[in-house]
Design a protein around this motif. Structure first.
Motif, PDB file in Angstrom:
ATOM      1  N   ALA A  92      93.990  45.529  55.371  1.00 16.59           N
ATOM      2  CA  ALA A  92      93.319  45.968  56.604  1.00 16.59           C
ATOM      3  C   ALA A  92      92.027  47.096  56.096  1.00 16.59           C
ATOM      4  O   ALA A  92      91.178  47.957  56.485  1.00 16.59           O
ATOM      5  N   ALA A  93      92.027  47.588  54.574  1.00 12.15           N
ATOM      6  CA  ALA A  93      90.515  48.833  54.335  1.00 12.15           C
ATOM      7  C   ALA A  93      89.627  48.438  54.190  1.00 12.15           C
ATOM      8  O   ALA A  93      88.703  49.157  53.258  1.00 12.15           O
ATOM      9  N   ALA A  94      90.178  46.837  53.628  1.00 12.54           N
ATOM     10  CA  ALA A  94      88.760  46.456  53.681  1.00 12.54           C
ATOM     11  C   ALA A  94      87.598  46.464  54.158  1.00 12.54           C
ATOM     12  O   ALA A  94      86.331  46.678  53.265  1.00 12.54           O
ATOM     13  N   PRO A  95      87.733  46.514  55.377  1.00 14.66           N
ATOM     14  CA  PRO A  95      85.787  46.320  56.150  1.00 14.66           C
ATOM     15  C   PRO A  95      85.071  48.426  56.015  1.00 14.66           C
ATOM     16  O   PRO A  95      84.161  48.311  55.520  1.00 14.66           O
ATOM     17  N   ALA A 135      87.121  45.370  44.461  1.00 19.48           N
ATOM     18  CA  ALA A 135      87.796  43.683  43.460  1.00 19.48           C
ATOM     19  C   ALA A 135      89.075  43.923  43.640  1.00 19.48           C
ATOM     20  O   ALA A 135      89.371  42.330  43.393  1.00 19.48           O
ATOM     21  N   HIS A 136      90.129  44.637  43.603  1.00 20.70           N
ATOM     22  CA  HIS A 136      91.199  44.345  43.812  1.00 20.70           C
ATOM     23  C   HIS A 136      92.195  44.365  45.047  1.00 20.70           C
ATOM     24  O   HIS A 136      93.338  43.260  45.672  1.00 20.70           O
ATOM     25  N   VAL A 137      91.636  44.484  46.534  1.00 21.54           N
ATOM     26  CA  VAL A 137      92.244  44.596  47.160  1.00 21.54           C
ATOM     27  C   VAL A 137      91.121  43.659  48.190  1.00 21.54           C
ATOM     28  O   VAL A 137      92.488  42.464  48.948  1.00 21.54           O
ATOM     29  N   LEU A 138      90.458  42.562  47.699  1.00 23.25           N
ATOM     30  CA  LEU A 138      90.061  41.796  47.667  1.00 23.25           C
ATOM     31  C   LEU A 138      91.043  40.632  47.808  1.00 23.25           C
ATOM     32  O   LEU A 138      90.446  39.027  48.215  1.00 23.25           O
ATOM     33  N   GLU A 186      89.695  32.588  55.300  1.00 26.75           N
ATOM     34  CA  GLU A 186      89.433  32.871  56.110  1.00 26.75           C
ATOM     35  C   GLU A 186      89.728  34.303  57.155  1.00 26.75           C
ATOM     36  O   GLU A 186      88.308  34.469  58.053  1.00 26.75           O
ATOM     37  N   GLU A 187      90.244  34.437  56.232  1.00 23.75           N
ATOM     38  CA  GLU A 187      90.472  36.958  56.449  1.00 23.75           C
ATOM     39  C   GLU A 187      89.129  37.314  55.726  1.00 23.75           C
ATOM     40  O   GLU A 187      88.482  38.358  56.646  1.00 23.75           O
ATOM     41  N   SER A 188      88.283  36.477  54.834  1.00 21.56           N
ATOM     42  CA  SER A 188      87.284  37.580  54.632  1.00 21.56           C
ATOM     43  C   SER A 188      86.219  37.732  55.248  1.00 21.56           C
ATOM     44  O   SER A 188      85.596  37.793  55.628  1.00 21.56           O
ATOM     45  N   THR A 189      85.866  36.067  56.500  1.00 19.93           N
ATOM     46  CA  THR A 189      84.446  35.934  57.251  1.00 19.93           C
ATOM     47  C   THR A 189      84.795  36.985  58.217  1.00 19.93           C
ATOM     48  O   THR A 189      83.918  37.353  58.879  1.00 19.93           O
ATOM     49  N   ILE A 190      85.996  36.928  58.244  1.00 16.37           N
ATOM     50  CA  ILE A 190      86.384  37.636  59.977  1.00 16.37           C
ATOM     51  C   ILE A 190      86.336  39.609  59.175  1.00 16.37           C
ATOM     52  O   ILE A 190      85.447  40.029  60.152  1.00 16.37           O
ATOM     53  N   ASN A 195      85.361  33.220  45.378  1.00 11.96           N
ATOM     54  CA  ASN A 195      85.559  33.296  46.119  1.00 11.96           C
ATOM     55  C   ASN A 195      84.778  32.112  47.640  1.00 11.96           C
ATOM     56  O   ASN A 195      85.179  31.438  48.177  1.00 11.96           O
ATOM     57  N   ASN A 196      83.130  32.521  46.731  1.00  9.14           N
ATOM     58  CA  ASN A 196      82.715  31.419  47.940  1.00  9.14           C
ATOM     59  C   ASN A 196      81.409  30.916  46.628  1.00  9.14           C
ATOM     60  O   ASN A 196      80.781  32.071  46.645  1.00  9.14           O
ATOM     61  N   ARG A 197      81.543  29.812  46.908  1.00  8.25           N
ATOM     62  CA  ARG A 197      80.114  28.737  45.811  1.00  8.25           C
ATOM     63  C   ARG A 197      78.676  29.180  46.337  1.00  8.25           C
ATOM     64  O   ARG A 197      78.304  29.535  45.544  1.00  8.25           O
TER      65      ARG A 197
END
Length: 840
Positions: free
Chosen positions: A688-691, A713-716, A722-726, A773-775
């Motif tokens: 939840a702290a990512a943003p 680098a650790h939280v992600l 799917e959550e990454s895009t949001i 995570n994303n090519r």
């Protein structure tokens, strides 16, 4: 403060990161254990700045110069009078009595004889007066110096003293015991009032010696100087009267015309009486000048006031003046000019006389504490090794009658130890640490003495002894000595010293919460904590040894826990206690002991999350956060203990608080890194702290940016695709923007930075996660020139990038993965995007 309140009242993320990061930098501006200290660079920069505008020290004239100049002038008059007296004596004995004794008139014969006897008396008195006055300075406040006033004040008791002359009851033996021990301290004597106590001794005090068994006042040595003084005054006055009588009348007898034996008699007598008159007048002039300067101009009082010696300093002043005057009279008139109060005090302190030691200790204590004379005094003491040894020796004196001397020695050493070179000399004296350790005593035991006949008597009750004063002085000396690395090792190696120091960190709940507690008790706890902190933060193998020794003492951590729990009224004590934990946590065993002591982690979090703490005490909350980050570093058990406290949600929220965000990020990173895979579900809430983290990376600077990149680098890892895009949409940031920022970081820090030594490592770790995570991110990094920046990192890597924490300039807790390995991984992903899944 307004920003922080708005954040707490509104759950949305709308922070001004740049302003908040500056606020964080302000409160966390000092170097911490997570940063490399480069003091050499700072000192070089500061020395350059100082050289631009050098300051010239002001020369302060020593006040005692007035006394030495006064002594010189008196000596000039004294020697002139003595010279005339000698000439007159020779003239009388050789010319008059030797050549004209038969032809002299009967009146002249007896006048000359009387004058010679009077002058002989005066010369004899003068030759011994200084000796007696020297001794009288110990107990007679006015003897010699204020003789007129002293005798005037005592004249009303003169007839009472006459009775003592004929009183045979005064004896010096009583039951055969006082022949060896003249004086003994009474049980009612106040330990703080030295002047009213008598020191037990096997020797006589010079000022108390009765020369005859009868007549105590007349024949006491301390009163003989007054008798000799008045003998000189009366002799000189009589000489003036007799000389004037003969010079005025000129009745030298009749001389017949044919009597050739008497033709030069009148001239010879005139010369003699003139010499006698001149001598007596010079002597009286000297005494008048003496009384004018001392009594009416109050020269001694003025010099004493300028020196700042206080009421007890008058004894020192009298003693100093008599020594200077004696040197001028007995030697060259310039000998007294070479004297000064510091050297005088040093000489007295080295004496075997308790009285002289006390006077010397008082002088040096006052001058070393004086703002004007401290530097000069400490410089002279510091180069005298034998005197330093004497001061150190005095620290171990336990006789209650020597309490003030011992305290003065401790105060002088506390000032002396403040300068590094002097501190090395003090600590280098054999047995110095043991002597200082003797100051850290808290016993309340009465001392009993057994006399020759077996009678046991209590001579002093230790409840009156100034233990708290000595405790504080001992801790202060050790604290100043601990500024030097080698001295810290000596403190740790002194048997029984560390447990004593730890014992003073104990503070009961009543002591910490009582508003009326004595400041001295709080000061003792504070100094002990400061000392333990300095010892625990020592670098190198010495520091490792000290931290191990301190943590192994079973009372250390529990004492600190009590301060954390009950010390809300004493934030400085809490901060010191927290910093001790931070330093001890450098050792793995100590870290486990701290985490295993019930309540320590809980109390640290209570302080860290205490939003009601005033702004002036924010430094305590920052210190608590740093301690928690250290305790969670590479400690699986402590991470589990923190998770059991269920503070993860509060930590996530604390990332939005400018004051707490840096240390919160460190704590969360350590929890994610060292908790273990079995705690994945407990840590999932950190996503939840990512943003907030992403926004801080984009807008933050320096420390804030470093810790947030490291945390990301650790939280992600806890965020799905799917959550990454949001997450990026919620933060209002595109992945390309984040990639650009990481490349900018590597480009900005083309060389390892002292203030943010791990930022390049963290940026590479985050870039690796993004490419895995994303090519699509691989292409973005290639387009932004990531490959060139990574190759530049390979050429500029340094040891400072390999450690989690630092102890001064020494790296601790090496990263398990080298930065070279991270760069190679990132380059491999950039060169072959198809291998991402295999590496994952």
């Amino acid at each position: 403060m307004d920003v922080r309140k708005s954040v707490e009242s509104d759950g949305s993320v709308h922070l001004q990161i740049i302003e908040n990061s500056r606020l964080s930098e302000t409160y966390g501006s000092s170097n911490t254990i997570f940063e490399l200290e480069n003091r050499a660079i700072e000192k070089r920069d500061s020395s350059t700045a100082d050289s631009v505008a050098p300051t010239t020290p002001t020369t302060i004239r020593a006040p005692e110069k007035k006394l030495t100049l006064f002594a010189l002038r008196l000596a000039v008059l004294e020697k002139a009078a003595t010279g005339l007296g000698t000439l007159g004596f020779i003239w009388a004995t050789v010319v008059l009595l030797g050549g004209f004794a038969i032809t002299l008139d009967k009146t002249d014969f007896w006048f000359i004889t009387t004058i010679l006897l009077i002058e002989g008396t005066r010369i004899f008195s003068r030759s011994h007066e200084l000796e007696w006055q020297h001794e009288a300075t110990w107990s007679i406040t006015g003897a010699g110096m204020n003789s007129f006033r002293a005798l005037r004040d005592s004249s009303h008791n003169f007839f009472g003293y006459l009775k003592e002359i004929f009183n045979p009851l005064f004896t010096v033996t009583k039951k055969g015991r006082q022949s060896r021990e003249v004086t003994m301290t009474t049980a009612q004597a106040s330990p703080g009032n030295w002047d009213q106590r008598k020191t037990p001794t096997r020797a006589w005090t010079n000022s108390d010696v009765p020369l005859l068994p009868y007549g105590r006042w007349v024949f006491l040595s301390r009163n003989i100087s007054q008798i000799l003084y008045w003998l000189q005054i009366l002799s000189a006055t009589a000489c003036v009267v007799l000389s004037l009588m003969k010079l005025i009348k000129h009745n030298y007898g009749e001389v017949s015309k044919g009597d050739t034996d008497k033709r030069n008699r009148k001239s010879a007598l005139t010369i003699f009486y003139s010499l006698a008159l001149a001598e007596a007048l010079l002597f009286l002039m000297e005494k008048a000048y003496w009384e004018w300067k001392v009594r009416f101009c109050k020269l001694l009082e003025d010099v004493n006031s300028e020196c700042g010696l206080g009421p007890s300093g008058m004894v020192s002043m009298r003693r100093f003046f008599y020594d200077a005057y004696s040197r001028c009279v007995n030697g060259s008139i310039f000998d007294g000019l070479k004297m000064d109060m510091v050297a005088f005090g040093m000489d007295l302190l080295a004496s075997n006389s308790t009285d002289e030691q006390l006077i010397g200790a008082r002088i040096l204590r006052q001058l070393s504490a004086s703002e004007q004379f401290s530097d000069d005094t400490l410089q002279k003491i510091g180069i005298n090794i034998s005197l330093i040894e004497r001061l150190v020796e005095m620290l171990s004196w336990k006789n209650p009658q020597e309490e003030e001397i011992r305290q003065s020695a401790a105060e002088i050493l506390s000032k002396l130890a403040g300068k590094k070179q002097n501190s090395l000399r003090v600590a280098g004296i054999p047995g110095a640490m043991e002597s200082i350790s003797s100051l850290l005593e808290t016993n309340r035991i009465s001392i009993a003495a057994t006399d020759e006949i077996g009678e046991k008597r209590i001579i002093f009750d230790h409840r009156h002894y100034g233990f708290w004063t000595f405790n504080q002085l001992g801790l202060l000396i050790l604290k100043k000595l601990a500024h030097d690395h080698d001295n810290c090792g000596k403190i740790g190696n002194t048997r029984g010293l560390l447990p004593k120091i730890i014992d003073f960190t104990h503070a009961e709940e009543r002591l910490l919460k009582d508003e009326n507690v004595a400041p001295s008790q709080i000061m003792t706890v504070k100094r002990s904590l400061q000392l333990v902190k300095m010892l625990a933060s020592t670098t190198g193998t010495t520091g490792e040894h000290l931290r191990r020794e301190i943590s192994e003492i079973v009372f250390t951590i529990s004492n600190i826990r009590d301060i954390l729990k009950n010390g809300e009224k004493h934030p400085m004590l809490q901060k010191l206690a927290i910093e001790i934990l931070t330093s001890l946590a450098q050792e793995e065993d100590a870290t486990e002991r701290i985490g295993g002591t019930g309540g320590v982690l809980k109390e640290l979090f209570n302080i860290f999350f205490n939003h009601q703490m005033p702004e002036s005490q924010y430094h305590v909350r920052i210190a608590a956060g740093e301690a928690l980050a250290m305790l969670a570093l590479e400690s699986r058990n402590n991470c589990h203990q923190i998770l059991k406290l269920q503070v993860l949600e509060r930590l996530v929220g604390a990332l939005e608080v400018p004051l707490l965000r840096i240390n919160t990020a460190r704590i969360l990173r350590n929890l994610c890194t060292y908790s273990g895979s079995d705690r994945f579900n407990q840590l999932k809430g950190v996503a939840a702290a990512a943003p907030t983290i992403l926004k801080a990376i984009m807008l933050g600077e320096n420390k804030l940016q470093e810790v947030m990149v490291g945390l990301a680098a650790h939280v992600l890892k806890y965020v799905t695709s799917e959550e990454s895009t949001i997450m990026f949409e919620e933060a209002g940031i595109k992945e390309a923007d984040l990639a650009n920022k990481l490349v900018e970081i590597l480009r900005k820090y083309e060389k390892p930075a002292i203030k943010v030594p791990r930022i390049r490592r963290f940026a590479i770790e985050l870039a690796i996660w993004m490419m895995l995570n994303n090519r699509e991110d691989v292409r973005i990094f290639k387009d932004r020139g990531m490959e060139e920046e990574l190759e530049g990192v390979l050429e500029t890597t340094a040891e400072i990038e390999s450690f989690n924490i630092f102890s001064g300039t020494v790296g601790l807790s090496r990263h398990s993965t080298t930065i070279h390995s991270l760069v190679e991984t990132a380059l491999e992903l950039l060169r072959d995007g198809e291998n991402q899944a295999a590496w994952h």
